[in-house]
Structure formats: structure tokens, C-alpha cells
Design a protein around this motif. Structure first.
Motif, short mmCIF file in Angstrom:
data_model
loop_
_atom_site.label_atom_id
_atom_site.label_comp_id
_atom_site.label_asym_id
_atom_site.label_seq_id
_atom_site.Cartn_x
_atom_site.Cartn_y
_atom_site.Cartn_z
N ARG A 60 -4.66 10.25 7.70
CA ARG A 60 -5.63 11.03 6.70
C ARG A 60 -7.12 10.45 6.48
O ARG A 60 -7.40 9.47 7.14
CB ARG A 60 -4.98 10.96 5.30
N ILE A 61 -7.92 11.32 6.10
CA ILE A 61 -9.42 11.19 5.89
C ILE A 61 -9.64 11.28 4.48
O ILE A 61 -9.14 12.25 3.79
CB ILE A 61 -10.30 12.22 6.61
N VAL B 3 -2.99 2.00 7.06
CA VAL B 3 -4.00 0.67 7.68
C VAL B 3 -5.38 1.72 8.11
O VAL B 3 -5.35 2.63 8.31
CB VAL B 3 -3.11 0.56 8.87
N LEU B 4 -6.17 1.06 7.84
CA LEU B 4 -7.55 1.38 8.36
C LEU B 4 -7.71 1.78 9.55
O LEU B 4 -7.75 0.64 10.35
CB LEU B 4 -8.76 0.48 7.71
N VAL C 140 -13.46 7.30 5.10
CA VAL C 140 -12.22 6.65 5.59
C VAL C 140 -11.29 7.23 6.41
O VAL C 140 -10.69 8.02 5.89
CB VAL C 140 -11.72 5.56 4.53
N LEU C 141 -11.07 6.80 7.72
CA LEU C 141 -9.96 7.32 8.42
C LEU C 141 -8.54 6.11 8.42
O LEU C 141 -8.96 5.23 8.83
CB LEU C 141 -10.23 7.79 9.83
N ASN D 191 -5.46 1.46 -0.79
CA ASN D 191 -4.35 0.82 0.25
C ASN D 191 -3.23 0.70 -0.82
O ASN D 191 -2.66 -0.45 -0.84
CB ASN D 191 -4.43 -0.52 0.69
N ALA D 192 -2.62 1.82 -1.39
CA ALA D 192 -1.54 1.58 -2.23
C ALA D 192 -0.12 1.24 -1.71
O ALA D 192 -0.04 1.78 -0.49
CB ALA D 192 -1.22 3.13 -2.85
#
Length: 1126
Positions: A63-64, A18-19, A27-28, A12-13
Motif C-alpha cells: 500500500r501507499i 514494513v516500510l 510512504v510505500l 505501523n499499527a
């Protein structure tokens, strides 16, 4: 989109992601600010980073990432522009990968498996991809963002992209410039300020590199009168080269069809790449500089030294290699230049490994030594392979041609024999230059002029000893000095052939001219008719063209060329130029010289629009502004220089100078190309500067220049007095002092010799855009002037309508290799017929522009309107027909609009329309639209339609245009009377039902919708009752037959929507059972008009004013997206 796996160290730069979803291995994520109301500071920051940074994050909002337990390293493996796209990738991973991952024991194996799977998916996707770039991953990301930002059609091919700044006033906006096959696009997003710019290449009238105080170096683009500046490129020259190539490609494809048809490389827009465009640009420069065939492609360039034996030094320059030639030019191009055809090479060797030297031996025992050549051993191997391939072709060709000897030294360069030896039938081809036949030199009685001529010959012979003779001779400054003095009469034909490059055409095409003459003789075309008319006007004062010998040779050469190149055929001025060529060159040589001039040295000069000459005139004007500013200030209208100089360029000054002086100009032209003509033009204006500055008008200036040309002489010319009589008579009357042509040419070289070949070619490319756009403006002005007299649309709105019409024509050509619309653009046709559209294009414009486009059956209305306008049944309509229909919709009276709707529902416009797909309802596919538009439904009284179609002015099989048919069509249009409403046929039962449906559809969404429904129901009921009464009066004994209309009428009196739900009319219009003619009823237009006029609501609806300007503005913004959806 699947991405090549890249490491992401922080999940989470900067809290920018956001997850959305997660599991053990994937992780999407969604970018913060995307899809949220407002977005806040984070959203603005994300958007700015997207536009400025060249990173994966700029591609898409989703993004994934791939992760493994107990690892802080994440890998980006996919991104998506929409939630649907990323969800599809996520689901695929869960169904196809997750189950397999549980089998592996280590995290390294899991990561390796995922990476391999993703790379395999990318490879599978790329099999059919056209993205052949150095960095395909990065290019895929850019292509995705390009499509997302601009919403263009999927077929739009992105060629390359650059980071740069776009200037809005004095503020630079950093963003990305995308160059695709049809558009120049720019996107920037900085702290909430979005800039999106899309310019089609065909709208650009100026493209140049500029610099000023603020912008040290920028690219200036002018489109439709608006200026755009782009700067801060990493490699501005590379960017400008590609922009120039793409703009010229679009112009040639869409406007200049004659040139484009001769260029098969550009026929498929999907195959255009950055590398291909760069290679093409370099090959064009290479071929133009060394006068090689257009087909030659530059393969390699090596910086090296060439040993110049007669000067005993090495000169630095570049060795350029193509399939069939090795060429060298010194850094200063005028210092030394060599062209070595591989057909002339006998050996290639690596002579000195220390100096990295390559030696090339040619026929005539000459050797060329190149040193300090990088990778010289590989180069030698390549040249040997090329030489072996060329030699094998030579042997196979020479087996068919008998070997003979010739005294002509130039023939040593040819692989074949003179034309006279190829076939018995070639006796009709002259093998001597006309000058040697009509003016043989008297070697015994040499006067002073002949002695000077012999001295010139001796000077050239000395040069031949030093520099060699033939196609591979060294071309140096000494060569240029001798050219300026004038080539000797006996060497003129040989050297013209050599310096023009025609010697290579002739050597590689033995026997071609004789066969062409045999095939072309006896043909009858528009070109041959014009040739016959102009034969006696070609240098009529010369004895050679007062005899059948010269006239016949001229006829053969011109006819053979017209047969070879029907796109050019024959153009006035070609006869004058060819006459001079025949004086000094043999007939076949003159033919190949004409080929070199028309197809390479003066491209696009000799076609219908003489675009090439207009381009060079624009270049000439630009040079006048630079070198003769005081003349520019005095002559406020620069068009004077264009009008007065046209003949200079078309005939190389032959039409304005005495023949003995004009040939010296031709000498310089074949050596220096158009640069020599431009320099001489500047020298002529400079010489007459004082007189021109005192002129009060253009006529006086023309007189000054005409008298000057009459005073030009060639004191060293050996031509007999009989040939010079015409010019001598002018000189006797002229008060001007005599000017020697040699002095004039020398002065032009001294003053303007600094003009470089590359500079001239760059100005040619730049001005080509301007010239073609100017011609397009002229076409538009002529079309609008004709149409504005017949319509009520304002001039500004009519111009916007024309631009939309023309744009639709072009949009159909953008994404199709063999677009039918592209074939319809013919600049030789009258202005009105140069741009035409088909039914599919008309439907798109109808949807955008028609005030009735909200109608449920709008596709049917568009189809019927098109059929009504397409009177000659060729499936195309021009702008005049298009504007006439929309003029009625926009500004027509109630009666005119109603008449248009009435005509749409009767033949020939009306045809039963039923979509093949029930799910589409009233929407028609492209194939259905084309099918219905081509149905030939003729109305009573239209039995002469086929005859009218046959008399349509079209080109005949011989390429002639039926001018009489055009004149008759024009006369018929002038005499055409206003169509009377009494001339309209009656509307039949099924047609009236469809007419009523259309009326109901038109009212949908109107503020007075209910009132309009009641009004049309009342009118329909009244009309049906009137018809019932009329039928009873005609046939009182059979009342039962009128039951159907009376039933329909009674069902409409409650104000509901009639006919749509009535079974009887549905059966009549589309069912299998149709009533007999006796059962059908019909209405005249007067009945319908009178009934509708009784309803004020209907009158108000049709007379409601249309905001045409708003319609056009909305259409301009939506046209591109509408076409992209198609």
C-alpha cells in the motif's frame, strides 16, 4: 489500484506493516509476513485479518500512504497485489505529483491537491468500468481480491460478495463468498489454514435453503455429488435469491438454449448486476402471479389498503405497478386480487390527502380506491403520465381499426374489434366457438341438467354485479368457489381468456392472428407435417372434429402458432389441448389461450426435451413425499409417478378423463395455474391409496389408476349423450363406484389448498437444476456407452475425459457474448454431436492431456491432429473423435502410435505451418490456428471429400433433420473396416523432414534422450540410403540427381541432430525454391515402421505406459487457469 483516500491514524499499527520506500510526502509499505520465508506468527495473523475483516488491508500486500510533515495523520491512496503494480504507482507519483507539491505553502493545500488528483484517477479508470454498485470503492477492492485469490479470467464479472461461514464437517470457516456470472467462489484464511473453493454454476444440481440442529439456517449447494453448506449470512434470503438467479441463468445459457434464445436480456453476461438480478426475479414472480406478459417489468411496490365495495371493508395488501398494469393482491393472495390494465383507465386522482388515497377510474364506470399509500402524490403523477402515454398509443391504434359494437361483454375489454372485421381475408377465421355451432342450447326444452347450468350462470351474473365483469374484476374466494363447481358452458371461453391473461395478449395485438394465418398457410415444415398427421387424432369422438369446420380451425391455430414460435413449433399434446380450447373459445381466442399456456403457464413444456413437464413432475414427487408419505414408503421407485403422471401434466388430464370432466380441470387450471393440476394429482393418488398400497408392481398400479379415471363422471354436464358415449361405455364395464369430478376437485382444494403459489414456483426453480443435470447425466451415459466399445481407456478415465471435453466447451462460452461454441450445442442432435469443440479449444486440451505436449512444436501437432479428426471439414469435432485420438496416445501399440504420427505429417492433416510472428517461434496465435485449421488440403484419392461433406446430416432450410443421412452414416461406420497400412499414401520429402523434426522434439527431456537421438539419426540415415539406392536402380544414368539425399545422409552418421541445421532440407520445406517432382524422394509407412522397429530405444519410448489418471487429475486442476490465460 488507486483508492479513495482514507485516514490511517497509526503508520505501523500492531507492527503489521514494513516500510519499503518513503519520501517527504509518501510512504510505500509491505505487509509483514508477505514474501518472507515462513512468515511467522505475524504473517498468519495478517492473512487471517485479510480473510475475516472487511478493510482496506485485506485487499493487497502493498500500500501507499500519503503524509505531510509534522502530521500524525496518514491517508491510504493506493494498494497493489504485486510489487510491480505498486512500484508503477509509486513511480507515477514521483514523476507527476512530487514536483508540483513543492509549490504549495500549507499542508492542507497539499493534502487537498493529492486527494483531488487520486479521485480524478479513480474517475478516469471508472469510465469504462461495469461496476455499477452502490459502494463502488468497496466493490473495487472486493473485485481486486476476487481476481487475486482465484486467478480467473479478467472478463469474469463479479456480481456481489458476502461474509459467511463454510462448513467443513462440523467446523465452520469464516470467509468471503463471491458470486460471479459463472462461478460460486469461497475464500478463507484462518491461522495458516487456507480454503479456496470454486464451483461453476453449470455443475450445481441442487441449491436450497436448509436448517438443522447445528445450522439454524444455511444454503446447501450440491455439485458433482459433493455437498457444501454456507451459513451465518446477514441477509440469507437476498443471498439465496441471487445464487438461484445466477445458477438458473447459467443453466439456461449453457444447457437450455431454446429458452435462452427467447431471453435477450441474458445475452450479455458482462451486463449482469446484483440489482438487475433482483429486479428480474421480482418481475418474474409478479408476471407469473398476475398472468401478465413476460416483457412486463415490476417498477414499484406499495403497501396499502384497497376498498372492497361489495364487502364494505378495506383489505391490506400490496399494489404492484409495471409499465402497463396496476395490480393488487391482498396479504392472503386468495382473499382479493385485481389487475387493472392502464389501457382501461380513464382517470387517476388523489382523492383524500388525510388517508393518502389514490382513486383509479376505469371503463364501465368502476373505481378502485387505494388508501394509506406512501408518497401518494408522486404516485398519482407517475400514473397520470403512464395513462397519458397509453392513451396516445390507443388513439393512434384505434385510428386504423373501425369501431363497432358487440353483444359479447368480454369484447368491452378489447381495444380492437373481433378478428372478422380486420381484413376481408379473415372470413376464413372462425368467429364462433365450436360448441355453439355443434351443440346449440335448446332454450325451450330445459332438462334438469340445463336447469342446473342456468343456475350456475345466474350465480356468475350475481358475482359480476358485485365484483365487476371483464379484465378488472375482483377475484375473491367466492370466485374460486364458483370455479370449483365448474364454469357454465356459455361463459367458459370468456373466463378462460380472462383468468389466463390471454385477454391482454389479444387486446394489445389486434389483427395479429389473421395476419399470422395468412402468412403461415401453405408453409411446409416438419411441424406442419406432424400437425397434419395428428389432426384426426384430436378428440376424434367429438362431432366438431369429425367435420372440416373443426379440423380446419384446429389446423389454422396450430400452424399459426408453429409459425409464431418456431423454437417450439408443434409438440404432441398441443393438438388435444387446442381441440378443447376451440370447443369453448373463438378461433382467435383459442390461439391466444394456446400462447398463454405454452409460453407462460406451462413454460418449456412443449419443446423437444419437455423440460417444463419434467420439472413439474419432480415438484409432484416432492409433494407426494410431503403429503402422502405412506405411498412413498410403499413405492420404492418414485419414477413410477413420473411415468404415469406425464400425460396428466402435458394434457391437463384431458387425455385420461372423459371430456365432460376434463373441462372442469381446465377451468381450475386457468384460474390457479399448475397448482390446480398438482392438487388434483395428489387427490387422485389419495383417493386410490388403499388400492395402490396393495399393488405388487407398476403395471397393476397403472391399471388401478386407469380404471379410476374411467369411473370419473360429471353429473351436471349439459353435453349431449353423443359426446359422452365413449366415457359411458367405460363406466358400464367398470366395477369402480362413480366419482363426480366436482367432488374430486373440491376435495383436492380442501386437503391441499394450503399449497401456495410462491411455494410451487420456488420448487419449480429448485427442481429445474436437478432435471437439467439429470438429462446431462443421461447424455453422458449414452455417449460413454457408445464410445467405451471402441477404446481401451477405462470407464472412470473416459468419464473424466468427457467432463474435461464438455468443460472446455463451456469455458469458451463463459466470457463471450456471442460464443460460436455456444451455438454448437443443440440438444436435438444425436448424443455424440451435442457437444463439439473447435481447433482453439482442442489445442488447450491437447496441451493439458497429450503425452506429447512437451514437444516444441506442440501447437503444430495439435493443429494437425485436429485436421485429421475433422473429417467432414466443419471445423468441429465431437467427443468420439476426440477420444479416439487420445486412446491411441495413451494405450496404442507402437505401430498405432507411429501410424498416428505418420498420418499427422501427410495430407489431409498436414499443412505447412509458419507463425506470422518470428518472436513466437513455433507458437501459433488463435487467429493463425483458426486459419490453418480451415485450409482445405486434400490428399490423393480424397476427391470425394466435398461430396461427403454435402451428405453430412444437417438441418435443411425448412428445419427438418435428414434422418436418412444419419442412418446411412451410422451404417457406414458399422461397415468401416480397419485401415490397412498399405492404404496409406507415401510421405513426401518436405513431410518427412517435418516428421523427423517432430521425432527429435518428442525425445527432449527423456532419460534416454541421447540414445534416442542416435537411434533416430541412424534410422533417418538408413531410410535416405535406401531411397538413394532405389532411385539409382530406377535411373542409373543420372546419379547426380541423388546428391541431396546422400549429402543429408552422410551428415547424420555422427549421431548429431540432423536436418535441423541442414540448408538443403530447410530450403525444401520452407524456402522459395522447391525441387521438381523428379528430384523429390518419398517413403512408405512400411519402410519407416520397419526401420524404427530395429531400434529398441525407440520401441521402448513409444510403448512406455502413460499414467492416464495423473494426466487427467493434473488437467482438471489446470484447465480453468489455462483458459483464463487465453
Amino acid at each position: 489500484m488507486w483508492l479513495k483516500p482514507e485516514e490511517v491514524l497509526l503508520k505501523n499499527a500492531l507492527k503489521l506493516w514494513v516500510l519499503e520506500r518513503s519520501n517527504q510526502y509518501f510512504v510505500l509499505q509491505r505487509r509483514r509476513g508477505y514474501g518472507e520465508e515462513g512468515g511467522g506468527l505475524a504473517g498468519l495473523l495478517v492473512g487471517t485479518l485479510d480473510a475475516v475483516l472487511d478493510s482496506t488491508s485485506k485487499v493487497a500486500p502493498f500500500r501507499i500512504l500519503h503524509q505531510t510533515p509534522d502530521s500524525q495523520v496518514y491517508w491510504s491512496i493506493a494498494c497493489g497485489a504485486s510489487r510491480e503494480e505498486i512500484t508503477e504507482h509509486w513511480d507515477w507519483l514521483e514523476h507527476n505529483v512530487m514536483k508540483t507539491l513543492s509549490v504549495f505553502d500549507s499542508n492542507e493545500d497539499i493534502t487537498s491537491f493529492v486527494h483531488g488528483k487520486i479521485r480524478g484517477l479513480i474517475a478516469e479508470e471508472g469510465k469504462g468500468s461495469l461496476m455499477k454498485e452502490e459502494d463502488p470503492e468497496k466493490f473495487r477492492e472486493a473485485h481486486l481480491k476476487f481476481g487475486k485469490c482465484f486467478g480467473l479470467a479478467e472478463q469474469e464479472k463479479l456480481v456481489t460478495y458476502y461474509s459467511c461461514s463454510y462448513w467443513r464437517g462440523r467446523m465452520p470457516c469464516q470467509g468471503w463468498l463471491y458470486l460471479s456470472t459463472n462461478f460460486l467462489s469461497f475464500y478463507s484464511f484462518l491461522l495458516g489454514a487456507e480454503i479456496k473453493l470454486v464451483i461453476s454454476w453449470d455443475e450445481i444440481s441442487k441449491l436450497e435453503k436448509t436448517s438443522n440442529v447445528i445450522l439454524t439456517e444455511s444454503i446447501h449447494v450440491c455439485s458433482r455429488g459433493e455437498d457444501h453448506y454456507f451459513s451465518m449470512f446477514l441477509h440469507i434470503s437476498e443471498t439465496f435469491l441471487l445464487m438461484e438467479q445466477l445458477a438458473l441463468y447459467a443453466v439456461r445459457r449453457l444447457f437450455d438454449k431454446e429458452t435462452f434464445d427467447n431471453d435477450p436480456v441474458l445475452h450479455d453476461p458482462l451486463q449482469i448486476t446484483k440489482r438487475g438480478l433482483e429486479s428480474r426475479a421480482h418481475s418474474e414472480q409478479f408476471n407469473a402471479f398476475f398472468r401478465l406478459l413476460k416483457e412486463e417489468c415490476l417498477r414499484e411496490v406499495h403497501e396499502c389498503f384497497l376498498w372492497v365495495p361489495f364487502s364494505h371493508y378495506n383489505t391490506l395488501g400490496k399494489m404492484c405497478i409495471s409499465e402497463n398494469y396496476v395490480c393488487f393482491a391482498s396479504q392472503d393472495g386468495s382473499l382479493c386480487c385485481v389487475v387493472i390494465p392502464l389501457r382501461e383507465v380513464v382517470a387517476v386522482e388523489a382523492t383524500d390527502p388525510v388517508s393518502k388515497a389514490v382513486s383509479i377510474a376505469t371503463r364501465g364506470k368502476r373505481a378502485f380506491r387505494f388508501s394509506e399509500v406512501r408518497d401518494f402524490e408522486q404516485l398519482v403523477a407517475k400514473l397520470k403520465n403512464k395513462h397519458d402515454a397509453t392513451t396516445s398509443l390507443q388513439h393512434s391504434a384505434s385510428a386504423e381499426v373501425a369501431v363497432g359494437s358487440s353483444a359479447d361483454p368480454l369484447l368491452d375489454c378489447y381495444e380492437g374489434q373481433p378478428m372478422a372485421s380486420h381484413k376481408d381475408n379473415s372470413k376464413m377465421v372462425s368467429t364462433e366457438a365450436l360448441m355453439t355451432v355443434f351443440h346449440p342450447q335448446d332454450m325451450e326444452n330445459l332438462d334438469s341438467k340445463m336447469l342446473k347450468e342456468k343456475m350456475k350462470e345466474q350465480s356468475w351474473n350475481i358475482l359480476f354485479v358485485e365484483c365487476g365483469r371483464g379484465v378488472s374484476m375482483f377475484r375473491t374466494r367466492k370466485t374460486r368457489d364458483l370455479i370449483v363447481r365448474g364454469i357454465p358452458e356459455v361463459l367458459r371461453g370468456e373466463l378462460w381468456l380472462l383468468f389466463s391473461g390471454a385477454v391482454n395478449d389479444m387486446a394489445t395485438n389486434p389483427g395479429y392472428y389473421t395476419e399470422l394465418v395468412e402468412r403461415s398457410l401453405g408453409t411446409c415444415t416438419l411441424a406442419t407435417d406432424e400437425i397434419e398427421r395428428d389432426l384426426r387424432r384430436s378428440l376424434p369422438e367429438h362431432p366438431a372434429f369429425q367435420s372440416d369446420t373443426g379440423i380446419s380451425a384446429l389446423r389454422r391455430v396450430l400452424t399459426a402458432y408453429a409459425y409464431r414460435n418456431p423454437k417450439i413449433g408443434y409438440c404432441q399434446a398441443m393438438n388435444i389441448l387446442t381441440s378443447v380450447l376451440l370447443l369453448y373459445a373463438k378461433e382467435e381466442e383459442a390461439f391466444w389461450l394456446l400462447v398463454a399456456v405454452c409460453e407462460r403457464m406451462l413454460p418449456d413444456y412443449f419443446n423437444r426435451r419437455i423440460i417444463g413437464a419434467l420439472v413439474d413432475q419432480a415438484v409432484f414427487e416432492e409433494l407426494i413425499r410431503s403429503y402422502l408419505p405412506q405411498l412413498t414408503e410403499h413405492m420404492t421407485d418414485m419414477t413410477f409417478f413420473s411415468s404415469v403422471s406425464l400425460s396428466w401434466f402435458l394434457t391437463l388430464f384431458i387425455s385420461v378423463l372423459p371430456i365432460e370432466s376434463a373441462v372442469n380441470v381446465v377451468d381450475c387450471f386457468f384460474y390457479d395455474g399448475i397448482k390446480a393440476v398438482l392438487q388434483l394429482g395428489l387427490a387422485v393418488l389419495d383417493y386410490n391409496m388403499d388400492r395402490l398400497l396393495t399393488c405388487k408392481d407398476d403395471a397393476e398400479a397403472v391399471t388401478v389408476l386407469s380404471r379410476f379415471f374411467d369411473s370419473v363422471t360429471n353429473k351436471d354436464s349439459p353435453l349431449p349423450p353423443a359426446v359422452q358415449q365413449a366415457s359411458s361405455a367405460h363406466e358400464a364395464k367398470s366395477p369402480y363406484p362413480k366419482v363426480d369430478i366436482t367432488d374430486l376437485i373440491r376435495e383436492s382444494n380442501e386437503k391441499y389448498g394450503e399449497i401456495r403459489f410462491e411455494e410451487v414456483e420456488s420448487m419449480r426453480r429448485r427442481n429445474r437444476l436437478y432435471v437439467i443435470q439429470t438429462l446431462e447425466v443421461t447424455t453422458k451415459q449414452n455417449v460413454l456407452r457408445v464410445i467405451s466399445q471402441d477404446v481401451k481407456i477405462s470407464s472412470s478415465n473416459l468419464e473424466e475425459l468427457y467432463e474435461l471435453f464438455k468443460k472446455e466447451h463451456f469455458l469458451s462460452c463463459y466470457w463471450s457474448m456471442n460464443s460460436p461454441a455456444l451455438k454448437h450445442h443443440d440438444p436435438s442432435l444425436p448424443y455424440l454431436d451435442q457437444y463439439r469443440i473447435d481447433c482453439q479449444q482442442f489445442r488447450l486440451l491437447y496441451h493439458l492431456l497429450s503425452p506429447w505436449a512437451h514437444c516444441a512444436n506442440r501447437d503444430s501437432l495439435a493443429l494437425w491432429t485436429f485436421r485429421l479428426l475433422d473429417e467432414n471439414l466443419d471445423g468441429l469435432i465431437n467427443f468420439k473423435e476426440f477420444a479416439s485420438a487420445f486412446d491411441i496416445m495413451y494405450h496404442g501399440s507402437f505401430t498405432h502410435k507411429l501410424k498416428l504420427l505418420f498420418k499427422l505429417h501427410i495430407p489431409p492433416a498436414f499443412t505447412e505451418v509458419e507463425s506470422l510472428s518470428p518472436s513466437k517461434g513455433t507458437q501459433l496465435s488463435k487467429e493463425e490456428l483458426i486459419h490453418f485449421s480451415q485450409l482445405n488440403v486434400s490428399s490423393p484419392g480424397d476427391s470425394d471429400g466435398a461430396d461427403a461433406l454435402n451428405t453430412s446430416p444437417e438441418k435443411t432450410g425448412k428445419g427438418k433433420v435428414d434422418i436418412q443421412a444419419y442412418l446411412k452414416q451410422w451404417q457406414d461406420e458399422l461397415l468401416k473396416k480397419e485401415e490397412s497400412i498399405k492404404d496409406l499414401p507415401r510421405m513426401e520429402q518436405s513431410q518427412f523432414i517435418q516428421f523427423s523434426k517432430t521425432m527429435f522434439n518428442l525425445f527432449h527431456g527423456d532419460p534416454e534422450e541421447e540414445l534416442l537421438y542416435r537411434a533416430i539419426a541412424t534410422v533417418t540415415s538408413l531410410l535416405l540410403k535406401m531411397e538413394e539406392v532405389g532411385r539409382k536402380l530406377q535411373s542409373p544414368t543420372s546419379p547426380a540427381k541423388s546428391a541431396t539425399p546422400s549429402t543429408s545422409a552422410s551428415s547424420t552418421e555422427d549421431g548429431s541432430k540432423p536436418l535441423e541445421a541442414q540448408p538443403a532440407p530447410q530450403t525444401a520445406s520452407s524456402g522459395p525454391r522447391s525441387p521438381s517432382k523428379a528430384d523429390e524422394w518419398s517413403f512408405a509407412f512400411e519402410q519407416i515402421l520397419a526401420s524404427l522397429l530395429n531400434e529398441p530405444a525407440l520401441v521402448r519410448f513409444f510403448e512406455k505406459p502413460v499414467d492416464v489418471k495423473a494426466k487427467l487429475e493434473n488437467a482438471k486442476g489446470s484447465q480453468l487457469k489455462a483458459r483464463a490465460r487465453v
